[in-house]
Every structure is written in C-alpha cells, then in structure tokens.
Design a protein around this motif. Sequence first.
Motif, PDB file in Angstrom:
ATOM      1  N   ARG A 613       0.824  -1.197   0.000  1.00 57.03           N
ATOM      2  CA  ARG A 613       0.000   0.000   0.000  1.00 57.03           C
ATOM      3  C   ARG A 613       0.871   1.266   0.000  1.00 57.03           C
ATOM      4  NH1 ARG A 613      -1.862  -0.350   4.627  1.00 57.03           N
ATOM      5  NH2 ARG A 613      -0.771   1.383   5.602  1.00 57.03           N
ATOM      6  N   ASN A 614       1.905   1.253   0.860  1.00 58.81           N
ATOM      7  CA  ASN A 614       2.787   2.426   0.930  1.00 58.81           C
ATOM      8  C   ASN A 614       3.503   2.661  -0.397  1.00 58.81           C
ATOM      9  OD1 ASN A 614       2.102   2.843   3.594  1.00 58.81           O
ATOM     10  ND2 ASN A 614       3.847   1.717   4.424  1.00 58.81           N
ATOM     11  N   ALA A 615       3.954   1.567  -1.030  1.00 57.76           N
ATOM     12  CA  ALA A 615       4.646   1.700  -2.312  1.00 57.76           C
ATOM     13  C   ALA A 615       3.709   2.254  -3.383  1.00 57.76           C
ATOM     14  CB  ALA A 615       5.206   0.353  -2.748  1.00 57.76           C
ATOM     15  N   GLU A 616       2.466   1.737  -3.403  1.00 54.90           N
ATOM     16  CA  GLU A 616       1.492   2.211  -4.390  1.00 54.90           C
ATOM     17  C   GLU A 616       1.157   3.679  -4.167  1.00 54.90           C
ATOM     18  OE1 GLU A 616      -1.783  -0.428  -4.037  1.00 54.90           O
ATOM     19  OE2 GLU A 616      -0.764  -2.126  -4.996  1.00 54.90           O
ATOM     20  N   GLU A 617       0.934   4.044  -2.892  1.00 52.64           N
ATOM     21  CA  GLU A 617       0.594   5.439  -2.590  1.00 52.64           C
ATOM     22  C   GLU A 617       1.754   6.368  -2.940  1.00 52.64           C
ATOM     23  OE1 GLU A 617      -0.532   5.493   1.485  1.00 52.64           O
ATOM     24  OE2 GLU A 617      -2.536   4.620   1.128  1.00 52.64           O
ATOM     25  N   THR A 618       2.995   5.924  -2.634  1.00 49.84           N
ATOM     26  CA  THR A 618       4.170   6.743  -2.929  1.00 49.84           C
ATOM     27  C   THR A 618       4.346   6.909  -4.432  1.00 49.84           C
ATOM     28  OG1 THR A 618       5.241   5.931  -0.909  1.00 49.84           O
ATOM     29  CG2 THR A 618       6.650   6.969  -2.559  1.00 49.84           C
ATOM     30  N   GLU A 619       4.116   5.822  -5.181  1.00 48.47           N
ATOM     31  CA  GLU A 619       4.231   5.901  -6.636  1.00 48.47           C
ATOM     32  C   GLU A 619       3.170   6.844  -7.212  1.00 48.47           C
ATOM     33  OE1 GLU A 619       4.740   2.935 -10.501  1.00 48.47           O
ATOM     34  OE2 GLU A 619       3.926   2.150  -8.636  1.00 48.47           O
ATOM     35  N   GLU A 620       1.941   6.761  -6.660  1.00 47.71           N
ATOM     36  CA  GLU A 620       0.870   7.673  -7.092  1.00 47.71           C
ATOM     37  C   GLU A 620       1.273   9.121  -6.832  1.00 47.71           C
ATOM     38  OE1 GLU A 620      -2.175   7.493  -8.382  1.00 47.71           O
ATOM     39  OE2 GLU A 620      -2.400   5.328  -8.625  1.00 47.71           O
TER      40      GLU A 620
END
Length: 638
Positions: A613-620
């Motif tokens: 989740r953190n990786a996806e949010e950071t990429e977004e």
Amino acid sequence: MIQLQDISLHRGTQFLLEDATLTIHSGWKVGLIGANGVGKSSLFKLLLGELHADKGDLYLPGQLRIAHMAQEVSATDRSALEYVLDGDPELRRVQQALAKAEAEHDNHRIAELHAELETLEGYTAESRAYQLLAGLGFSTGDAQRSVKDFSGGWRIRLNLAQALMCRSDLLLLDEPTNHLDLDATIWLEQWLRQYQGSIILISHDRDFLDNVVGHIAHLYNQKLELYKGNYSQFEVLRASKLAQQQAAFEKQQARIHEIEDFVRRFRAKATKAKQAQSRIKELERMEKIAPAHVDSPFNFSFRESDKISHPLMGLREAQCGYSDKVILNNVGLTLQPGARIGLLGPNGAGKSTLIKTLVGDIKLVSGDTQTGEHLKIGYFAQHQLEALDLEASPLLHIKRNSPNASDQEIRDFLGSFGFLGDDALEPVKRFSGGEKARVALALIAWQKPNLLLMDEPTNHLDLEVRHALTLALQTFNGALILVSHDRHLLRNTVDEFLLVADGVVTEFKGDLDDYQRWLTENKRQQQSNEPVVERENRSLSAAEKKEQKRLEAEKRKKLSPLKKQLEKLEQALDKYQSELAEVETALADPAIYEDSRKDELKTLLQQQADLKRNAEETEEQWMEQQEALEMLEAELNG
C-alpha cells in the motif's frame, strides 16, 4: 471529531441502528459499507440533521461545514457553471454584497468585500468550477447550458461538482461513481485524495474505496464497527475475525455441553453441589457468541449455451454511428468464444455506440456485420432497467421467456440472485435500482447467451452482488465485451483491452495503470490544442491581473519544492520496494506456514500489505508531483 454514542435509529418498524457507537477523527477518510437497505443513507441524514436519533448522542464540532451530494436535482434554467458556483454559499454571499455595494457606490464597503473575496479565492472560483466540470466529463461548451437540458445522470454529476465546490470540513458522498465513467471516476479519486477535510463515503466500488479511504465503517446487524485500512484490508481483517469468531463459538459450545453434562450428573450429589451451582451461574452469564457465517444470498452463474459458433460475430471495415454522424471509422473486430474484452476510452468517444452496433440497436453506416449461426447475445445496459414491466414479478418475467419451465425451477434460479421466497413474486415497481439490475441480470443469465455485451453493469449493485457478478463472469465460457468504471471487475474478468478514441478502435497493450497515464497525457494534449474560450478573451480587471501575477509567481516558487519532493518520494519508493522484496523472500519459505509460526506469518502478511500500500501510494504521489512539475514548467515556458 465526530462521535456517535449508543445511537439507536428506527425508520417505522425497521431497526437500522441499535446502541451503535462510532468515532471519526478530523481528516479521516472513511468508507461506509453494508448491504443495501441497512441504513447507510439514513446515517447521512442523521449527520445532516434531517433525521434525529431515537436514542443516544451525536457530537459534531462547532461550526462544522458539511458538504453533501444531493441525489436529485430539479430542472432549472441556471447554467451548469452558475449551478456549480452555487455550491459555495460564502462566495455567493460576498458576490451579492459586492454587487449591492457597487450599486450604492459604497467605496469603503467595496474595498472590504474585495479583500474578503480574495480570502475566499473568489477570483479563481470560476476557473475552479470549470476544472470540476471538465474533470467530471463536461465539455467547455456544456458550462453555459441550462441544467434542465442535461439528462438525469449528468444532473447527478452536476450535484457532485456542486458538492466539491462547497467550502467544507466534512464531505458526505453517497455512491458518487454510480453515474460516472472510468475516466471521471479516476479523476474524482485523485481529487478526493487531495481533499484536506474529513470524508464519509458510501460506495460499492472496491478499487475506488481502496484508493481513497483509510478506514472502513461496517454497518452490520444494526451496529457500526470501525476497521483501520482500506476495503481490501477490511476484507482480510473481517475474514480473520469471522474465523476467530467461529472457533470461539465452537469452543464455547463445547464448554456449554461440558457444563450442562456436569450439572446433570452432579446436581444431586452434595459433595459436588457448589461446583454444579457455579457452573450453572457460568452458563447463565456466558455471552452467546453468534455462529460466524457468510450469509450472502448471491451465488449465480450464466448458464451454458446449448450451441456455439466460431466466430460468434464480427465487424469488417465498419463505420459506426448515425446517418448524419459517423462516430467510429474502419472498425474491424472478430469475436471468438472465450474472448474477454474491456473497452477503454474517454467519455463520448463511442464505447456505447460500438456495443449498440453489435447488439443491433444501431445500424452500420457502412461496412459488414458477420453473425454466427448460433449467436445468442445477452445485453445489459441501464436503459434495460427502465424497459422492465413494472407490474410483473421476476418470476413472471422469466415465465414469459420460458412458458414450459416450472415455477419451482424458476424460483430456485431466482434464489441465486437473492430473490428468495415471496420476493420472486413481488412486482418490479416496488424494487430498488439494485434489485431491478439483479432482475435484468437474471433474465440475461436465464437465456443462455454465448456473447455478453455489458455496458456499466455494476451501477446500483452492492459489494456482495458485484462479487457474485465477478465470479459469474470468470466462469462464463462465451465471449464478453465489458464497459465499466469498476476497475476490480475489469481486472478480474477481461484479458485484453480495446481503446475507443479519436474515431477509431485499436488494441490497447497496457493495463489499467497504463490507461490512467494515457488519460493524463491525452488530456494534456487536448488542453494544449484547445482554443481559448471566450471568457478568457475579455480584458482582465486590475484585481484579476494582480491575482494572475500572484499565481504566476507562486508557480515559480513551487518548482524547487516539487523537485525536492520528487527526490524524497523516489528514495521512499526504493526503500519500500527493498523491504517488500525481503518480506516476500521470507514468505516464499515453506517453513513459515507451519502451525508453530502462525504469529510470525500473520506479521509478515500484514507487513506485506502495508508495504504494498505504501509503495502504491508513494508511486501515485510521485506521478502526481511529476505531472504537476511538468505542467508548471510548460506553463512557465509557454
């Protein structure tokens, strides 16, 4: 902070909430979920003061500004732009006061109101309203059209734009994506992620919930239970809780049987009397844990077609549209059994036109259609709900198609769609939108199609029905063409995408994340090619020129922080991906799944979910910052 303390809420004889408690902190984005009819919309009315609790206390912060999306809009002559601007009552108040002061030539008051207008960002209000309209799929010319000229679905979009325009601390949204296409859904998702206040969101779109909310409030059995995380995390926590509940229930039942057996055997023995009495008391005060069970009534499938053709259908050198307007050119398409196609493309590009052409609702302008001998189409679109016979029951709808089928056979079939008992005999006019959609789906499934053409089938369907539809489409052996704003449904049921844009239909080789990037680039190109609208051609007032210069200076100041933020996000993303690789290496070890390491496994799975989740949010965030940087650089260079 918003608090519901031991709230009970009844509507007639129906109990919606009983001693329910919930606390929502400032800034939280909360998804409110639960089956249709359990009271989610009534809870919104409670927060808005339109309903009052039968028992308990509701605590709202003083001066809390609440914005909410109305579900209906009257046919008014106001333009779409003015209607959206009406969503900011503080702005309208100052504008009206300013007009009055100018009419009275009250220069002191005029200066005060101009200062107040600047505080309210009034000079950019019209621009922000245009941005909201554009994001929700309206063209520039639509802004000046009267509200009454739009269809019901587009009026709901105007209500959403008005709610987003409102200056608020709490935003209440009830099914905001129901009348949106995928493009507008993605735009809204990004807007809500940037919103600074609290959000309570009713939605049955799991991807939308996953990408917007950080908490889930589950309304179930007249209670409100809060879970930390998005919808996918809620599913995992809920499943774990139900499993634990079932284990506790079984353990408790065994203990109850032991107590009852002890009481029977030793009640009469004086030496054991005290023990027997203590166990009787234990039995009396023991809380009965309800057995955990999944009680969803939806478990349907699309029945196998008796015969099939190879290919089922095709278009060759086809022009699709109307006699006076060609929308799609040179369409070539061959549909074989097993084809699973999702249609992507901007609003109005021709996705529905293509489906209507395939089903035969629209004739080809030119070109050829080939149909297999055994072709049988199942077609779902929202207008079919309106075509249902409101006086007929679900059973009668099917009976008309298959007069020789027994009532019991039809009842058993309808039961898998949630029409249990006498519900199968109720006239459709008494049904909600979601129930009518289930009737339409049942009619399609009953007819054993070998080609499914589905245009936004999930509107009005709750999460349980969407899940059942996903499973049914996964096991369907025919061909499928699907238009949907529900990304979870698309990801789990189609294996190729066609892009409908710029008058042509082409293969889209990426996934939905690639499509989101394509949308961003496409909109940027459109904006750069778009002619300057008339409102921008007029001369600017001194105040507007001042505001324009201030905004340009702010853009220059933002370049350096944006670049620094991008570097930080890149470092954070590298860190999350490195840690995720370590966790997934640990999860690949078979020994981690031994009973003795259950706690360790649970911790690793939670870490995996958090890191993803953190990786996806950071990429977004990186993509958003990169886009903002590119746009600022383009504006400053242009």
